[in-house]
Design a protein around this motif. Structure first.
Motif: not given
Length: 399
Positions: A20-27
């Motif tokens: 979830r954190v990785v997805d947020l960062l990538a966005a």
């Protein structure tokens, strides 16, 4: 000793929240890269997941994350936003060093843990100086003033500079026989100025600016490890690692942690390349590029390089956790090989995609810039290779 929050997630829980954190960062990575703005929201997400304090020792109420845990986390964060991963890495390295040798005074570390309960409390060691050469004493000077020190100088390449809660600043004293040590400085201290010099090709959101110190007051108890030019390691530092000096373990953690970030960036580049090869069907073909043996073999070459880098970093990390002297000695060459593999993989991905890979409409060119710019956080190749060569010669002499 004050501990961090009682509900600090375990290592397993923190790792479970990584996707979830990785997805947020990538966005938001492209936005921060374009504008060179610091990713406060991303750092907050890392903190809320318990990842920013993953390496706080269990005796302080932390999860007690190992180097093996750390490289796993940083590789994933690197897939989302390399700048966030780099800034996170330096804070994790500080907590890990405290877990090993407890060099922060109890009151100072208690304050850091208290701040970590309230929100992200970033820490970094400020060593590099403009024009400095390896082995030279720092130009930053500490002058004794009453019951403290006044610190003056300029540090460069300070990742997260504008958001640091604490700075561990290396400096020399102005005494007749200068001593060198680390001075713990609050990021909000009077006399600190952030000079926004960071305008690099990549890692643009890392805010790795210069920090200018002008007579910054540091209490005497926050001056650590002051030693003279011929002194060895401080006798007050507990060498809990057996035959491996604490400084060598610190270097090994740094080598593998930052290597993991670079490999994570390369994995994101490969992910984008795979999607491109599956979707791209040129006008002269009836099937996507991924159906052609030439492209599959090229992708296989990238995969082989990244597998090698991951196995190298991931294999050494648990051995360093066990303070294996041979593993610790190998982390310098390991970071060199891993980062070379990461850079080569991303460059090959760009070459395979042609113009689309270099377009700012796509993230691949950002991955290339980030992985190239990661070299600023490592020792020069020549220094690593010279050290490895000397070690090989010494082994040959003993044989």
């Amino acid at each position: 000793m004050t501990t961090i929050a009682a509900d600090q997630p375990s290592v397993a829980t923190a790792l479970a929240g990584l996707p979830r954190v990785v997805d947020l960062l990538a966005a938001r990575a492209e936005e921060h890269d374009r504008d060179a703005t610091f990713p406060y929201q991303g750092i907050e997400a890392v903190h809320e997941a318990g990842l920013l304090t993953l390496t706080v020792a269990q005796r302080y109420g932390g999860a007690g994350g190992t180097l093996a845990d750390t490289v796993r986390v940083l590789a994933q964060l690197g897939r989302g936003d390399a700048s966030v991963a780099v800034v996170t890495a330096f804070t994790l390295l500080q907590h890990a060093e405290q877990a090993r040798v407890a060099n922060w005074p109890p009151a100072g570390y208690r304050r850091l843990l208290t701040e970590s309960r309230r929100g992200p409390a970033l820490v970094n060691t400020l060593r590099a100086e403009p024009g400095s050469q390896s082995g030279e004493p720092p130009a930053t000077v500490a002058r004794r003033d009453g019951d403290g020190w006044l610190l003056s100088g300029r540090k460069t390449y300070c990742a997260g500079a504008e958001a640091l809660a604490w700075m561990a600043v290396t400096a020399r004293t102005d005494e007749p026989v200068p001593r060198v040590g680390t001075f713990l400085v609050r990021g909000e201290s009077e006399g600190i100025e952030i000079d926004p010099t960071w305008d690099q090709l990549g890692l643009r959101a890392s805010a790795s600016h210069d920090v200018v110190l002008d007579a910054v007051r540091v209490p005497v108890e926050l001056a650590l490890g002051l030693t003279g030019p011929k002194s060895g390691a401080s006798s007050t530092v507990a060498q809990v690692s057996g035959a491996v000096p604490p400084g060598e373990l610190t270097r090994a953690w740094h080598d593998l942690a930052l290597s993991a970030v670079a490999v994570g960036v390369a994995r994101s580049a490969q992910d984008w390349l795979v999607r491109f090869l599956k979707q791209r069907t040129p006008a002269n073909l009836t099937e996507p590029l991924g159906s052609l043996p030439r492209y599959r073999c090229a992708l296989g070459e990238i995969e082989a390089q990244l597998i090698g880098a991951e196995e190298l970093v991931g294999g050494l990390a648990p051995r360093v956790d066990r303070a294996d002297p041979e593993a610790v000695a190998r982390t310098g060459p390991a970071h060199l090989l891993a980062t070379r593999a990461a850079v080569s993989a991303v460059q090959q991905a760009v070459s395979l995609t042609g113009n689309p890979g270099l377009s700012r409409r796509h993230p691949l060119e950002r991955y290339l810039r980030d992985v190239l710019s990661s070299r600023v956080h490592f020792a020069p190749d020549e220094a690593v290779l010279d050290r490895a060569g000397r070690a090989a010669l010494e082994r040959g002499t003993r044989a």
